[in-house]
Design a protein around this motif. Structure first.
Motif, PDB file in Angstrom:
ATOM      1  N   ILE A   1      -7.214  10.719   5.926  1.00 17.71           N
ATOM      2  CA  ILE A   1      -5.965  11.460   5.734  1.00 17.71           C
ATOM      3  C   ILE A   1      -4.785  10.507   5.696  1.00 17.71           C
ATOM      4  O   ILE A   1      -3.665  10.864   6.035  1.00 17.71           O
ATOM      5  CB  ILE A   1      -5.785  12.495   6.862  1.00 17.71           C
ATOM      6  N   ARG A   2      -5.035   9.271   5.266  1.00 15.74           N
ATOM      7  CA  ARG A   2      -4.001   8.239   5.315  1.00 15.74           C
ATOM      8  C   ARG A   2      -2.810   8.635   4.461  1.00 15.74           C
ATOM      9  O   ARG A   2      -2.941   8.930   3.279  1.00 15.74           O
ATOM     10  CB  ARG A   2      -4.592   6.908   4.850  1.00 15.74           C
ATOM     11  N   ASN A   3      -1.626   8.588   5.068  1.00 16.53           N
ATOM     12  CA  ASN A   3      -0.381   8.966   4.420  1.00 16.53           C
ATOM     13  C   ASN A   3       0.674   7.974   4.908  1.00 16.53           C
ATOM     14  O   ASN A   3       1.405   8.244   5.849  1.00 16.53           O
ATOM     15  CB  ASN A   3      -0.018  10.404   4.783  1.00 16.53           C
ATOM     16  N   ARG A   4       0.744   6.816   4.242  1.00 20.60           N
ATOM     17  CA  ARG A   4       1.548   5.741   4.802  1.00 20.60           C
ATOM     18  C   ARG A   4       1.941   4.723   3.738  1.00 20.60           C
ATOM     19  O   ARG A   4       1.404   4.691   2.640  1.00 20.60           O
ATOM     20  CB  ARG A   4       0.778   5.029   5.921  1.00 20.60           C
ATOM     21  N   VAL A   5       2.911   3.888   4.111  1.00 20.58           N
ATOM     22  CA  VAL A   5       3.297   2.732   3.329  1.00 20.58           C
ATOM     23  C   VAL A   5       3.014   1.500   4.182  1.00 20.58           C
ATOM     24  O   VAL A   5       3.168   1.532   5.405  1.00 20.58           O
ATOM     25  CB  VAL A   5       4.786   2.809   2.928  1.00 20.58           C
TER      26      VAL A   5
ATOM     27  N   LEU B   1       0.851  -1.196   0.000  1.00 26.29           N
ATOM     28  CA  LEU B   1       0.000   0.000   0.000  1.00 26.29           C
ATOM     29  C   LEU B   1       0.883   1.240   0.000  1.00 26.29           C
ATOM     30  O   LEU B   1       1.829   1.331   0.793  1.00 26.29           O
ATOM     31  CB  LEU B   1      -0.900   0.025   1.235  1.00 26.29           C
ATOM     32  N   VAL B   2       0.568   2.197  -0.893  1.00 27.45           N
ATOM     33  CA  VAL B   2       1.220   3.504  -0.843  1.00 27.45           C
ATOM     34  C   VAL B   2       0.125   4.562  -0.886  1.00 27.45           C
ATOM     35  O   VAL B   2      -0.811   4.481  -1.671  1.00 27.45           O
ATOM     36  CB  VAL B   2       2.223   3.701  -2.001  1.00 27.45           C
ATOM     37  N   SER B   3       0.216   5.552   0.014  1.00 31.31           N
ATOM     38  CA  SER B   3      -0.732   6.660   0.017  1.00 31.31           C
ATOM     39  C   SER B   3      -0.003   7.920   0.417  1.00 31.31           C
ATOM     40  O   SER B   3       0.958   7.881   1.201  1.00 31.31           O
ATOM     41  CB  SER B   3      -1.906   6.379   0.965  1.00 31.31           C
ATOM     42  N   ASP B   4      -0.457   9.051  -0.115  1.00 31.58           N
ATOM     43  CA  ASP B   4       0.232  10.318   0.121  1.00 31.58           C
ATOM     44  C   ASP B   4      -0.649  11.356   0.804  1.00 31.58           C
ATOM     45  O   ASP B   4      -0.366  12.541   0.767  1.00 31.58           O
ATOM     46  CB  ASP B   4       0.779  10.890  -1.194  1.00 31.58           C
TER      47      ASP B   4
END
Length: 564
Positions: free
Chosen positions: A197-201, A128-131
């Protein structure tokens, strides 16, 4: 009520309301919701390791989080970390996350060395990648690689052995490389909205509906992000106070500490009893739930937390009652609260939850806090992937020694405040009769978002409450106790485990400092000891190289001395 006391109460209400309206601490200091945003970003070309098969989870500080569902498992093998999700039933999934503070305009990258043994559906073995704006899941099937949000795939033999996969993204563009060769060109396809607001790997098996079996040798990333871990301090020189850490040590081989402190000072923690301030422990039949309380006659109530539908429009929860003679029995607690259902953080449906902190009033009745959704509470929690509505905190009363509870009044409701709004309340009664209610409003959900602990006060036995005002810049699970010297100690967590103090019965707060920042749920618990000492119970969930958490409970002792 005499006129002097009435004027004092009015002045306090005005002070709290003005502080909330101005966005300031009650003592006039500015509220800093994101105080760590001054931390400089790293260069975008710096690789940082999240997992390595030889040394395990290497990120320092260790700020990872996990989803470890009970129907899955992980193990260390000579080939690497094996993550096994053998079923498509709930709850199944095992994912390891790191909040990395990506700037969408700058982008980032993640690289994994892994092998797929089995993958039945999207997210069964993936990354998973999210910014914070966009997100994508890269699924590694045995015979192809897929952008699972966009349903774009390319053939590749992921099951033949270990391969190096790199994902690069910036703005709305994303690309996937396999062993250095471009595999998927996602120009303009990094567009699926990030959840909340997910900002994670993250990596692992990320779906209840998918089965997966994969082996991971390395996971690393480039984000240009920032580290958001507070510095641990052991001695604090605070105006009017000297706070000294005495010692800290492991107490138990399990996490999620819950605590009941009896009227005689004994501490009960999840079936363990200490009569010497936490130094030694013996088994106890009492489990000490989140909402446990000892009545004046020695009866101990272990009230259930989440509620489920009961008869005639009520909600019910399972509780235990221990009588002064030691007889302990399970019973059903009834909540007569007109509330529609809501969903918890496990996506299951619940009614109102009994909060933390029960008080016995002069007439023998009990009051407690609860939180949940009442009629008209229809503002969704934007950070949740499931349908859930922002909470309110309200007061409930029992006139039958805790067997049933009725709604009394709302303490705090404002869907514009916080991520989840007012929840996880804690009650503290002061010597002058005032009651303080401390409330979480969301906690830590990404590298750059905190929401404060709020405080409301009642001077009429809970009938009316002051406008809630922020007293911290972050926090979950607030716990507050009054020491012999008149100092109120507040513990709270996420990100880090924190203490704060009030020298004037809760009107102003000072000395906020972090006493632990190990990987943890950061749901800390506070016991008061003789001589103005306190014991904090907090957990350590550091991950081993096999992907399983340590699940330990630590005790940390402090002395809190007034210097003026």
């Amino acid at each position: 009520m005499n006129p002097t006391r009435m004027l004092a109460i009015l002045a306090r209400l005005i002070l709290c309301a003005a502080a909330a309206a101005a966005g300031a601490w009650p003592d006039g200091k500015p509220v800093s919701y994101n105080r760590n945003l001054d931390t400089p970003r790293e260069p975008i070309d710096v690789w940082r390791t999240l997992y390595d098969m030889e040394t395990g989870f290497r990120h320092e500080p260790p700020i990872h989080s996990t989803w470890l569902a009970p129907l899955t498992r992980s193990e260390w093998t000579p080939e690497g970390l094996r993550i096994i999700d053998p079923t498509a039933q709930k709850p199944s999934g095992r994912v390891y996350f790191l909040d990395w503070d990506i700037d969408p305009a700058v982008g980032g990258a993640a690289e994994v060395v892994m092998k797929t043994l089995a993958c039945s559906e999207s997210w069964g073995a993936g990354l998973l990648v999210s910014d914070g704006v966009h997100e994508e899941g890269i699924t590694f099937f045995t015979n192809r690689v897929e952008l699972s949000r966009q349903k774009i795939s390319a053939p590749f033999d992921c099951g033949s052995g270990f391969h190096t996969y790199r994902v690069e993204f910036r703005g709305t563009n994303i690309a996937v490389f396999a062993d250095g060769e471009l595999l998927i060109d996602g120009q303009g396809r990094f567009t699926h909205p990030a959840s909340g607001i997910r900002n994670r790997v993250g990596f692992g098996s990320g779906s209840n509906a998918a089965r997966g079996d994969s082996v991971w040798q390395r996971v690393r990333y480039r984000s240009g992000g920032r580290v958001f871990m507070p510095e641990v301090q052991s001695v604090m020189e605070i105006p009017g106070l000297k706070v000294t850490l005495e010692k800290s040590r492991k107490l138990f081989d399990h996490a999620w500490p819950t605590l009941l402190q009896k009227r005689n000072g004994d501490i009960i923690m999840r079936g363990n009893l200490s009569s010497d301030g936490g130094e030694t422990w013996t088994p106890s039949p009492i489990a000490s739930t989140w909402t446990a309380f000892e009545c004046r006659d020695g009866t101990i109530l272990e009230l259930g937390y989440h509620s489920r539908p009961g008869p005639d429009g009520t909600w019910i929860t399972d509780s235990h009652r221990t009588l002064p003679d030691g007889k302990r029995a399970k019973e059903t607690t009834v909540l007569r609260i007109p509330a529609p259902p809501n969903k918890g953080d496990d996506s299951e449906t619940y009614g109102p939850a009994l909060g933390h902190g029960v008080l016995e009033m002069d007439d023998g009745s009990l009051i407690a806090t609860a939180f949940g959704r009442l009629e008209g509470d229809d503002t969704c929690v934007p950070a949740f992937e499931w349908e859930a509505y922002k909470y309110r905190t309200f007061l409930v009363r029992s006139t039958d020694r805790g067997r049933s509870w009725d709604y009394v009044t709302t303490i705090a409701r404002d869907p514009e405040i916080g991520i989840e709004s007012f929840c996880e309340p804690w009650l503290l009664r002061l010597p002058d009769g005032d009651i303080l209610c401390f409330m979480r409003t969301g906690g830590y959900l990404s590298a750059e978002k905190y929401t404060p602990i709020y405080l409301s006060r009642s001077s009429d036995d809970g009938a009316t409450w002051s406008e809630p005002a922020p007293i911290t810049d972050r926090g979950v699970m607030p716990r507050a106790r009054l020491l012999e010297n008149g100092v109120i100690v507040l513990s709270y967590g996420r990100n880090g485990s924190w203490l704060a103090f009030s020298l004037d019965m809760g009107h102003t707060w000072t000395g906020h400092f972090c006493y632990a920042n190990n990987p943890s749920y950061e749901n800390n618990h506070l016991a008061v000891l003789p001589g103005n000492r306190i014991l904090l119970l907090h957990d350590n969930t550091a991950l081993g190289r096999d992907g399983n958490p340590a699940n330990e409970t630590y005790g940390t002792w402090f002395t809190v001395e007034r210097t003026e």
